[in-house]
Design a protein around this motif. Structure first.
Motif, short mmCIF file in Angstrom:
data_model
loop_
_atom_site.label_atom_id
_atom_site.label_comp_id
_atom_site.label_asym_id
_atom_site.label_seq_id
_atom_site.Cartn_x
_atom_site.Cartn_y
_atom_site.Cartn_z
N GLU A 1 -6.15 6.98 7.02
CA GLU A 1 -5.84 6.62 5.64
C GLU A 1 -4.40 6.99 5.29
O GLU A 1 -3.57 6.11 5.11
CB GLU A 1 -6.80 7.33 4.68
CG GLU A 1 -6.57 6.99 3.23
CD GLU A 1 -6.92 5.56 2.87
OE1 GLU A 1 -7.74 4.95 3.57
OE2 GLU A 1 -6.39 5.05 1.86
N GLU B 1 -0.73 -3.78 4.03
CA GLU B 1 -1.95 -3.40 4.75
C GLU B 1 -2.62 -4.57 5.45
O GLU B 1 -2.93 -4.52 6.62
CB GLU B 1 -2.92 -2.74 3.78
CG GLU B 1 -4.14 -2.16 4.48
CD GLU B 1 -5.12 -1.51 3.53
OE1 GLU B 1 -5.15 -1.92 2.35
OE2 GLU B 1 -5.85 -0.61 3.97
N ASP C 1 0.85 -1.20 0.00
CA ASP C 1 0.00 0.00 0.00
C ASP C 1 0.88 1.25 0.00
O ASP C 1 1.87 1.29 -0.73
CB ASP C 1 -0.99 -0.05 1.17
CG ASP C 1 -2.28 0.69 0.85
OD1 ASP C 1 -2.19 1.85 0.41
OD2 ASP C 1 -3.38 0.14 1.05
N ASP D 1 -11.11 6.95 6.98
CA ASP D 1 -11.85 6.26 5.92
C ASP D 1 -12.92 5.34 6.47
O ASP D 1 -12.71 4.15 6.67
CB ASP D 1 -10.89 5.46 5.04
CG ASP D 1 -11.66 4.71 3.95
OD1 ASP D 1 -12.88 4.96 3.81
OD2 ASP D 1 -11.05 3.89 3.27
N CYS E 1 -2.17 1.47 5.94
CA CYS E 1 -2.82 1.79 4.67
C CYS E 1 -1.98 2.81 3.91
O CYS E 1 -0.96 2.47 3.34
CB CYS E 1 -4.22 2.29 4.97
SG CYS E 1 -5.14 2.61 3.48
N ASP F 1 -8.83 6.97 -4.66
CA ASP F 1 -8.34 6.53 -3.36
C ASP F 1 -6.93 7.10 -3.12
O ASP F 1 -6.77 8.15 -2.52
CB ASP F 1 -8.37 4.99 -3.32
CG ASP F 1 -8.02 4.40 -1.98
OD1 ASP F 1 -7.30 5.05 -1.21
OD2 ASP F 1 -8.45 3.27 -1.68
N GLU G 1 -5.27 1.85 9.71
CA GLU G 1 -6.64 2.07 9.24
C GLU G 1 -7.63 1.11 9.91
O GLU G 1 -8.07 1.36 11.03
CB GLU G 1 -6.70 1.97 7.71
CG GLU G 1 -8.03 2.47 7.14
CD GLU G 1 -8.20 2.20 5.65
OE1 GLU G 1 -7.47 1.35 5.10
OE2 GLU G 1 -9.08 2.82 5.03
N GLU H 1 -10.23 9.24 1.82
CA GLU H 1 -9.02 8.43 1.61
C GLU H 1 -7.83 9.39 1.60
O GLU H 1 -7.73 10.23 2.47
CB GLU H 1 -9.16 7.59 0.34
CG GLU H 1 -10.38 6.63 0.39
CD GLU H 1 -10.00 5.16 0.54
OE1 GLU H 1 -8.93 4.85 1.06
OE2 GLU H 1 -10.81 4.31 0.11
#
Ligand code: FEO
Ligand code: CA
Ligand code: CA
Length: 632
Positions: free
Chosen positions: A336, A152, A134, A355, A243, A531, A258, A433
């Motif tokens: 996020e 993540e 991520d 998020d 994340c 995102d 997250e 995000e």
């Protein structure tokens, strides 16, 4: 619920299943807001003329005809790619891509070779590149290049190939999953055969669900953070569901916790859950059954353990022996990413999204100021946390979360940040995000990925989620990007103006309605669910999607997930890349010479990347121009 395979659900779908929010929206409020909503959306349909409200006049009106677009490549140094539905990566003509690293690749030479039959043995699980890549950042450390990158979550059916359906059967299985997640720090270098990870580099490091870390800021030492194993409430183990990310001005990595709630469960199904667990989605049922084999994750035995997660963690990638620090002053929620900016006077601003459907957009402003070369101690521990309140007239205000405004102590604000934000009546958002800060203009952008509950039901705290200025569509399956311009060109200022940079949509399916999207969306660049987002040095915005890739119904014509590039000045958005079926594209960073762009491919479906019949593996790819020119 057992017939549903949790492995197949996204985190937000899983949350909704385990801890559904109650359907108690006040019907009168919906009707009432519907009146203003109709007026507002009327403006959006005629986007060009709605410029006064939306500020989109420049871009939208320039983009009203396809022929004009075809003739004008704008500032983009590429020809857009079409949609894809296949299982590979596509980049524009004149560009190349190659794989830098895949889940299970060695960081140290004494790790086992990856096996498509057996995966990675437990003895090597924390010696290989982690799963589900991520957010990431590249750091120059002396003359070396070091990437810090998040892992993540996990795909247990792939990661535990010896189990029938990916459900952990032993403590070793759980430990293996724990070790595939967290953060990878790795040195990379470019040679004649392209980029590679420098195996055995002294910088290589895995930070997992069991790595010791310090807790700093207001929450440190609070009773709510104390456990039997850590009676001081200042040392915790592990970082969870990492994340998005961020990079401080002083060259450290910020990793963002997250969906931490999903790792905790109860071996006593009758456990009575405290009120704060409801707001954060912590339930008796966990996602990966850790609690059955590891007491630390059993809330019937360790009620405070989940309160030690949900923070932003600072990591020094230049010092493999350093202890990561959970910075509680930045608040606790489903973090996020962490987009840093500097105020003219040197105060440090960290923008952060929470998020979840109907949660909020935050910023932290440090009390102290940053001076290059001077000590940065305390900069992320002392300051004020703010939450955004948007007015429909295009103005907005950052509401300080203080004991005076919330009736909560500073410690409580940093642990129960969502409740503090509800008290000041912040604007409920469509799943904030990534935030991206423009390096060439004083403005910042946040991807609001989607929110099927907008106008349908309140958030987990009971806050109303009727449509509002930056979240103007009920049952919003497409998402939008909001941007704001701080007053006085100062990111530390409490006032701002805002508009929508883009509303994603489908002009083929929903022509003439707000679900067609804004005027800078057309048949050639359609996408859903923005995102990941990052600006390059020239001020172009790279937008990554994590959306519906079925290419049918509302999403027909959009194909696989994709990465687009947006020009903030003209509003033009074009598609740069498509990623393999099943995957999302998330994580972006550049080599020090900016001739290589690193991009993350998360949770692809086989045959990516190793072929039919092989295990699917998340990967980081290196994208270059064939002529080795700069790429942002
Ligand atoms: Fe991990 Fe909200 O994306
Ligand atoms: Ca994301
Ligand atoms: Ca997402």
């Amino acid at each position: 619920m057992d017939h549903i395979n949790k492995d197949d659900l996204s985190w937000d779908e899983w949350d909704e299943m385990v801890r559904p929010t109650s359907e108690t929206t006040d019907f009168d409020k919906i009707v009432e807001s519907g009146l203003s909503r109709r007026g507002f959306l009327g403006g959006l349909v005629a986007f060009g003329s709605g410029a006064a409200v939306m500020g989109l006049g420049t871009g939208a009106s320039l983009l009203s005809s396809t022929s004009a677009r075809a003739q004008d490549a704008g500032r983009f140094a590429f020809s857009p790619v079409g949609v894809a539905t296949d299982s590979t990566v596509h980049v524009p003509e004149g560009y190349t891509w190659d794989i830098l690293v895949k889940w299970g690749d060695k960081l140290v030479s004494d790790a086992h070779d990856f096996s498509h039959e057996a995966g990675v043995p437990i003895s090597s699980a924390d010696k290989v590149f982690g799963e589900n890549t991520d957010g990431m950042e590249l750091f120059a450390v002396g003359d070396k290049q070091v990437i810090a990158v998040n892992s993540e979550y996990v795909n247990p059916k792939i990661n535990l190939p010896h189990t029938e359906d990916g459900t952990p059967q032993t403590a070793d299985d759980v430990r293996m999953l724990q070790n595939f997640q967290g953060v990878t720090v790795m040195e990379v270098e470019e040679g004649e055969n392209g980029w590679r990870v420098v195996v055995d580099s002294p910088f290589n490091r895995r930070i997992t669900h069991n790595t010791e870390m310090a807790i700093s800021g207001p929450a440190a030492g609070h009773d709510l953070l104390k456990t039997e194993a850590d009676p001081t409430g200042t040392r915790s183990l592990g970082t969870f569901n990492n994340c998005g990310a961020g990079k401080t001005p002083w060259g450290t990595y910020l990793t963002c916790e997250e969906n931490f709630n999903g790792y905790f469960g109860s071996t006593d199904p009758a456990i009575e859950l405290p009120e704060d667990f409801k707001r954060y989605g912590i339930a008796a049922e966990s996602r990966y059954s850790y609690e059955k084999f590891d007491d630390r994750f059993d809330i019937s035995k360790n009620i405070n353990e989940p309160r030690r997660a949900g923070y932003i963690v600072e990591i020094d990638p230049s010092d493999p022996a350093s202890t990561p620090v959970k910075r509680s002053a930045l608040g606790r929620f489903k973090h996020e990413n962490a987009a840093c900016a500097l105020a003219p006077n040197g105060q440090v601003i960290v923008y952060m999204g929470d998020d979840e459907r109907g949660e909020f957009l935050y910023k932290f402003v440090s009390s102290g100021t940053y001076t290059p070369g001077a000590s940065t101690d305390g900069l992320l521990d002392n300051g004020t946390l703010y939450v955004a309140k948007f007015a429909d007239d295009g103005t907005g205000e950052w509401m300080a979360l203080t004991p005076e405004t919330t009736g909560m102590s500073l410690e409580e604000i940093s642990i129960f940040t969502r409740m503090a934000a509800s008290k000041v009546e912040a604007t409920t958002m469509d799943r904030p995000e990534w935030v991206a800060v423009n390096p060439v203009a004083v403005e910042a952008y946040c991807a609001l990925t989607n929110n099927k509950n907008r106008g349908v039901k309140p958030n987990a705290g009971g806050d109303d989620t009727a449509v509002n200025g930056p979240n103007p569509r009920e049952k919003n399956n497409y998402g939008q990007i909001v941007r704001w311009y701080p007053e006085n060109d100062d990111h530390a200022d409490t006032k701002f103006k805002w508009d929508l940079y883009v509303m994603a949509g489908n002009p083929d399916v929903h022509s003439g309605t707000p679900y067609a999207g804004s005027d800078n969306v057309h048949a050639g660049n359609m996408f859903n669910s923005p995102d990941g987002m990052m600006f390059d040095t020239s001020g172009l915005l790279w937008i990554q999607t994590d959306g519906n890739y079925k290419n049918e119904g509302d999403f027909a014509g959009m194909g696989n997930n994709q990465m687009l590039v947006g020009d903030p000045v003209t509003g033009q958005i074009e598609r740069f890349m498509t990623v393999p079926y099943g995957s999302e594209v998330t994580g972006i960073t550049w080599s020090t010479d900016r001739r290589t762009l690193f991009v993350g491919i998360q949770h692809p479906a086989a045959p990516f990347p190793d072929g039919e019949g092989k295990l699917a593996r998340s990967s980081v790819i290196a994208v270059k121009r064939a002529d080795n020119a700069l790429i942002g």
